[in-house]
Design a protein around this motif. Structure first.
Motif, mmCIF file in Angstrom:
data_model
loop_
_atom_site.group_PDB
_atom_site.id
_atom_site.type_symbol
_atom_site.label_atom_id
_atom_site.label_comp_id
_atom_site.label_asym_id
_atom_site.label_seq_id
_atom_site.Cartn_x
_atom_site.Cartn_y
_atom_site.Cartn_z
ATOM 1 N N LYS A 1 -17.005 -16.855 46.437
ATOM 2 C CA LYS A 1 -17.822 -17.265 45.298
ATOM 3 C C LYS A 1 -16.994 -18.229 44.439
ATOM 4 O O LYS A 1 -15.852 -17.920 44.067
ATOM 5 C CB LYS A 1 -18.263 -16.056 44.471
ATOM 6 C CG LYS A 1 -19.098 -15.064 45.280
ATOM 7 C CD LYS A 1 -19.863 -14.117 44.379
ATOM 8 C CE LYS A 1 -20.994 -14.830 43.699
ATOM 9 N NZ LYS A 1 -21.884 -13.934 42.946
ATOM 10 N N LEU B 1 -15.894 -19.226 41.443
ATOM 11 C CA LEU B 1 -15.792 -18.868 40.022
ATOM 12 C C LEU B 1 -14.527 -19.488 39.423
ATOM 13 O O LEU B 1 -13.469 -19.491 40.053
ATOM 14 C CB LEU B 1 -15.740 -17.346 39.851
ATOM 15 C CG LEU B 1 -16.990 -16.576 40.301
ATOM 16 C CD1 LEU B 1 -16.779 -15.081 40.131
ATOM 17 C CD2 LEU B 1 -18.209 -17.026 39.527
ATOM 18 N N PHE C 1 -13.234 -16.624 33.072
ATOM 19 C CA PHE C 1 -14.031 -15.860 32.111
ATOM 20 C C PHE C 1 -14.315 -16.728 30.889
ATOM 21 O O PHE C 1 -13.507 -17.589 30.514
ATOM 22 C CB PHE C 1 -13.277 -14.605 31.645
ATOM 23 C CG PHE C 1 -13.029 -13.597 32.729
ATOM 24 C CD1 PHE C 1 -11.903 -13.691 33.525
ATOM 25 C CD2 PHE C 1 -13.912 -12.546 32.933
ATOM 26 C CE1 PHE C 1 -11.658 -12.757 34.515
ATOM 27 C CE2 PHE C 1 -13.674 -11.620 33.916
ATOM 28 C CZ PHE C 1 -12.544 -11.727 34.722
ATOM 29 N N ALA D 1 -16.204 -13.065 26.968
ATOM 30 C CA ALA D 1 -15.942 -12.041 27.983
ATOM 31 C C ALA D 1 -14.508 -11.539 27.888
ATOM 32 O O ALA D 1 -14.244 -10.333 27.997
ATOM 33 C CB ALA D 1 -16.225 -12.605 29.375
ATOM 34 N N ALA E 1 -18.353 -7.702 38.533
ATOM 35 C CA ALA E 1 -18.812 -8.902 37.847
ATOM 36 C C ALA E 1 -18.858 -10.099 38.789
ATOM 37 O O ALA E 1 -19.770 -10.934 38.719
ATOM 38 C CB ALA E 1 -17.896 -9.195 36.653
ATOM 39 N N VAL E 2 -17.880 -10.197 39.709
ATOM 40 C CA VAL E 2 -17.870 -11.295 40.683
ATOM 41 C C VAL E 2 -19.099 -11.216 41.586
ATOM 42 O O VAL E 2 -19.744 -12.218 41.896
ATOM 43 C CB VAL E 2 -16.573 -11.261 41.498
ATOM 44 C CG1 VAL E 2 -16.658 -12.211 42.693
ATOM 45 C CG2 VAL E 2 -15.396 -11.627 40.622
ATOM 46 N N CYS F 1 -22.245 -12.163 39.362
ATOM 47 C CA CYS F 1 -22.246 -13.412 38.611
ATOM 48 C C CYS F 1 -23.014 -14.498 39.371
ATOM 49 O O CYS F 1 -22.792 -14.725 40.568
ATOM 50 C CB CYS F 1 -20.818 -13.856 38.338
ATOM 51 S SG CYS F 1 -20.725 -15.282 37.269
ATOM 52 N N SER G 1 -23.237 -17.724 37.935
ATOM 53 C CA SER G 1 -22.744 -19.005 37.440
ATOM 54 C C SER G 1 -21.280 -19.145 37.828
ATOM 55 O O SER G 1 -20.740 -18.309 38.551
ATOM 56 C CB SER G 1 -22.922 -19.078 35.917
ATOM 57 O OG SER G 1 -22.171 -18.054 35.291
ATOM 58 N N THR H 1 -18.827 -19.079 35.646
ATOM 59 C CA THR H 1 -18.003 -18.405 34.633
ATOM 60 C C THR H 1 -18.575 -17.016 34.365
ATOM 61 O O THR H 1 -19.783 -16.845 34.220
ATOM 62 C CB THR H 1 -17.990 -19.209 33.319
ATOM 63 O OG1 THR H 1 -17.527 -20.536 33.591
ATOM 64 C CG2 THR H 1 -17.063 -18.558 32.289
ATOM 65 N N VAL H 2 -17.684 -16.036 34.282
ATOM 66 C CA VAL H 2 -18.093 -14.663 33.973
ATOM 67 C C VAL H 2 -18.297 -14.555 32.462
ATOM 68 O O VAL H 2 -17.377 -14.824 31.679
ATOM 69 C CB VAL H 2 -17.038 -13.651 34.449
ATOM 70 C CG1 VAL H 2 -17.453 -12.233 34.043
ATOM 71 C CG2 VAL H 2 -16.862 -13.735 35.945
ATOM 72 N N THR H 3 -19.485 -14.154 32.052
ATOM 73 C CA THR H 3 -19.837 -14.003 30.639
ATOM 74 C C THR H 3 -20.055 -12.520 30.319
ATOM 75 O O THR H 3 -20.117 -11.681 31.226
ATOM 76 C CB THR H 3 -21.117 -14.788 30.322
ATOM 77 O OG1 THR H 3 -22.192 -14.243 31.113
ATOM 78 C CG2 THR H 3 -20.942 -16.278 30.649
ATOM 79 N N TYR I 1 -22.415 -10.076 32.345
ATOM 80 C CA TYR I 1 -22.016 -9.404 33.580
ATOM 81 C C TYR I 1 -21.029 -8.278 33.326
ATOM 82 O O TYR I 1 -20.515 -7.666 34.261
ATOM 83 C CB TYR I 1 -21.421 -10.429 34.558
ATOM 84 C CG TYR I 1 -22.353 -11.582 34.848
ATOM 85 C CD1 TYR I 1 -22.124 -12.839 34.313
ATOM 86 C CD2 TYR I 1 -23.493 -11.386 35.626
ATOM 87 C CE1 TYR I 1 -22.985 -13.894 34.547
ATOM 88 C CE2 TYR I 1 -24.380 -12.436 35.870
ATOM 89 C CZ TYR I 1 -24.126 -13.684 35.331
ATOM 90 O OH TYR I 1 -24.981 -14.719 35.558
#
Length: 794
Positions: free
Chosen positions: A682, A684, A687, A691, A714-715, A718, A720, A722-724, A727
């Motif tokens: 993924k 990514l 964060f 987050a 969260a991965v 998610c 997008s 970026t982890v917000t 998640y």
């Protein structure tokens, strides 16, 4: 009877009433049971003697109750022993051997008095009734003089020692009571020998009870003022409710029978309903009135607290707030001076905010916490300098210091001088002071927050940019970690642990790693092995709880062929396999007592023996153990051997939980994010700032293992790059709120009670003495805190 005889007949009766009232008040109201009980025993002896004198003075009473009269005189034989014991208790001295010997003499005299060998009845004289000396009365007189002299000397010598102010006040009142009572009481001995002196023993009895009762009420040497206040208020409230009801019943009694019965029933029902609704309010009001009459200073102090509380919650704070606090407390508590100190934002340094009373800066104060416990500590000077101890010749002008703290941070303190009346500052005063200190702490903290918001508005954009770039910096830090390749973090708490590991790894000393589950104890053990001279040898991991109970000995020490069923071939144990290297015993606290004994032998002799074999094999290995249990508690409970603990914990290494390594959370989260993103393919990038802030504020009860699972989840979720916080919803719902002042007090009480129970092996009576409270109060406190006492260890 002459007027003089009537006076000397009424005196012992008055003394008996005074003794009885004092006994009832102290039994019901005293918090210091040891001091109160010693007073009660002494007062009981004087009560029985006063009753005997009063009965002898009344015509016909003594003749009809001769046996009872002689039994009452027995109490006078043990009075000297009770006096000596009371003097030792009031001065907080250990009961000496001489007091025990005194009790033996007292009981011997009591037994002889039953035969009339000490005091052979009573005779009438022109001024009243006097005792008739028996064959051993001279020995009794010497016994009385010895007890009085020894008690006075004990108290006098105690005053020359460093004492708590409350104990010093008690001793002084004891000496005052002795000086007022015992010379008068000795006149009875002289009168019994027909010397021409007036027998004033009953006056001495009244003086003794009067002085000690005055001390208990006026200066609270036995903390019975709350009982007096509540008892008086309850009595007045009861009278106020009962008298109108009684008057109504008497009035209704004169009405016709048919009408009065219904009216009486209705009035009684109405009175019961009114009593339930009015009694508590009326008693509360009367308590305030009784307090304002009997204890005006305390009432004024409560009024000061109410007025201050309204001011402390306002923002912004008024510029003269500290002056108003100092003035209100000085007048309300009746002390010689009050000063408010504020933390000057330098370690251990405080600055004087305001002082009232014209006293100098406190060179020495008594620091009091929420429970009223105290200890003498040096205090800062008026200019905010570091604490210094005073010269021995200088008398400290301040008596008590109450800290102003919130959420564990000390913001300052309030220092008080001694009371103008000479009374001590007791638990009730400290309760009021802590209420003011708690409100002042909130006000100070709110003012600091306002200043911080005003000064940091221009920094918000800069901080956001730094948070966005933080992932790049953290990845670089991860790659720059030195020889601890698998351990991620740069916080001070972790660096202290790694520094200790670097020092002890090259040695051969056994190491015990402690810490909560998920803190990385196994990684620390692997680092110890990799940095040790045995790095080329094997590292054998043993998960102690996972070993089946029946196979534990075979797994650890090996077995020979045919040693037991299914032992079809010989097999080396874990300790043999670790020869030349390191054995890591994970969760060693879960070992059974039998295995603990065998493990201790291995550590002591450095040798092992397989099951079913007589051959002893020498071992060359290092033992590293780990546990998430409190082994000190397990040792006290008998679940873990003390000698094994000291063999394993030659060097204890405590791994901090993740909540104490908040600086490492972004670094660890980025590492787990990069690894999980690669594994699940993924794309990514990191964060968001929100987050990362959420990750920092969460308490992480599952430590690093929980953080890894949260990041991996969260991965997977998610959508997008970026982890917000969306998640990390689970963290947002379980985030802990700041502790309130009440929560902090409850946690502090729980910690103190648990520590006292642990130190006394679960003995509640001993723990209560250690805490300075009664056993009943400790039981109620434990019930309110939801604590259960552990089984006492004998």
């Amino acid at each position: 009877m002459t007027s003089l005889q009537i006076i000397f007949a009424a005196l012992p009766l008055t003394a008996a009433v005074a003794d009885l009232v004092a006994i009832i008040v102290v039994l019901l109201g005293s918090k210091d049971r040891r001091v109160g009980d010693s007073f009660v025993v002494m007062a009981c002896c004087m009560l029985f003697w006063s009753i005997a004198l009063a009965a002898e003075a009344l015509p016909g009473v003594a003749e009809s109750h001769a046996t009872l009269m002689r039994a009452l005189t027995v109490s006078m034989m043990v009075l000297p022993a009770t006096v000596m014991r009371a003097a030792a208790v009031w001065s907080e001295q250990e009961i000496p051997t001489s007091t025990t010997a005194t009790w033996v003499v007292a009981l011997l005299l009591a037994g002889l008095q039953t035969r009339g060998w000490v005091l052979d009845g009573f005779v009438a004289v022109r001024w009243g009734v006097m005792g008739q000396p028996g064959p051993l009365y001279s020995a009794y007189a010497v016994f009385v003089a010895f007890a009085i002299t020894t008690s006075a000397v004990t108290c006098w010598r105690t005053l020359s020692e460093p004492l708590d102010p409350a104990v010093r006040l008690r001793v002084r009142y004891w000496l005052l009571a002795a000086a007022a009572a015992f010379p008068l009481s000795l006149t009875n001995i002289a009168a019994n020998y027909r010397l021409p002196v007036l027998p004033l023993g009953s006056l001495g009895n009244i003086a003794l009870v009067g002085v000690l009762t005055y001390a208990a009420v006026r200066h609270r040497v036995m903390d019975i003022d709350i009982f007096i206040m509540r008892a008086a208020a309850t009595l007045l409230a009861s009278v106020a409710l009962v008298l109108p009801i009684a008057g109504a019943v008497i009035w209704l009694h004169h009405l016709p029978a048919g009408v009065s019965g219904l009216l009486v029933a209705g009035c009684l029902l109405l009175a019961a309903l009114v009593s339930l609704s009015v009694f508590s309010r009326l008693r509360s009001y009367l308590e305030q009135e009784v307090e304002s009459s009997l204890f005006p200073m305390r009432h004024a102090a409560r009024d000061a607290v109410r007025s201050l509380t309204a001011e402390l919650v306002k923002l912004p704070l008024s510029t003269d707030l500290h002056a108003r606090i100092a003035t209100s407390l000085m007048r309300g508590l009746g002390v010689t001076g009050v000063a408010v100190y504020r933390h000057s934002r330098k370690p251990g340094v405080f600055a004087l905010a305001h002082a009232e009373g014209g006293l100098a800066a406190p060179p020495s104060v008594r620091t009091c916490d929420l429970q009223g416990h105290d200890s003498t500590l040096p205090a800062p000077d008026a200019e905010g300098g570091k604490p210094t101890l005073p010269a021995e010749s200088s008398a400290p002008p301040w008596e008590v210091q109450v800290p102003v703290r919130t959420n564990g941070a000390e913001l300052g303190f309030i220092a008080l001088g001694p009371k103008l009346s000479g009374a001590r500052i007791d638990d009730s005063d400290l309760t009021l002071l802590n209420m003011v200190a708690a409100q002042l702490a909130i006000a100070m903290q709110n003012a600091d927050y306002v200043r911080q918001i005003e000064t940091q508005k221009g920094e918000i954009e800069q901080l956001r940019k730094r948070l966005e770039d933080e992932n790049v910096v953290l990845r670089a830090e991860v790659r720059s970690v030195s020889q601890f390749k698998e351990i991620i973090g740069a916080s001070a708490a972790l660096q202290r642990v790694l520094t200790l590991v670097e020092r002890v790894a090259p040695t051969t000393a056994p190491i015990l790693i402690t810490g909560e589950t998920g803190t990385g104890k196994e990684l620390i053990a692997r680092a110890i092995h990799d940095l040790s001279p045995r790095r080329n040898g094997p590292l054998i991991n043993v998960n102690c709880p996972a070993i089946p109970a029946g196979l534990a000995e075979s797994e650890l020490f090996g077995h020979e062929r045919g040693a037991f069923t299914d032992a079809v071939q010989s097999r080396p144990g874990k300790f043999e396999l670790a020869h030349g290297g390191t054995i890591f015993l994970d969760e060693v606290g879960d070992l059974t007592p039998d295995l603990q004994v065998k493990l201790l032998r291995v550590l002591q002799e450095h040798e092992t023996q397989r099951v079913g074999s007589t051959k002893v094999r020498k071992l060359d290995l290092r033992v590293v153990a780990a546990t998430n249990r409190d082994l000190a508690k397990d040792m006290r409970a008998g679940r873990f051997r003390e000698d094994l603990y000291y063999r394993l914990a030659a060097v204890p290494v405590g791994v901090p939980p993740l909540r104490e390594r908040t600086d490492d959370i972004p670094m660890l989260a980025s590492y787990f994010l990069e690894r999980a993103a690669t594994m699940h393919q993924k794309p990514l990038t990191g964060f968001s700032a929100a987050a990362l802030d959420l990750l920092r504020r969460y308490s992480w009860p599952g430590n690093i293992r929980e953080l890894q699972n949260v990041v991996e989840r969260a991965v997977l979720l998610c959508a997008s790059d970026t982890v917000t916080p969306a998640y990390l919803a689970d963290l947002a719902t379980t985030e802990h709120a700041p502790r309130s002042f009440g929560t902090a007090m409850r946690e502090e009480k729980t910690r103190r009670v648990e520590r006292a129970l642990a130190q006394t092996g679960g003995n509640q009576a001993a723990a209560a003495r250690l805490l300075g409270i009664s056993a009943n109060n400790l039981a109620r406190l434990m019930k309110s805190l939801g604590l259960k006492s552990p089984r006492a260890v004998h």
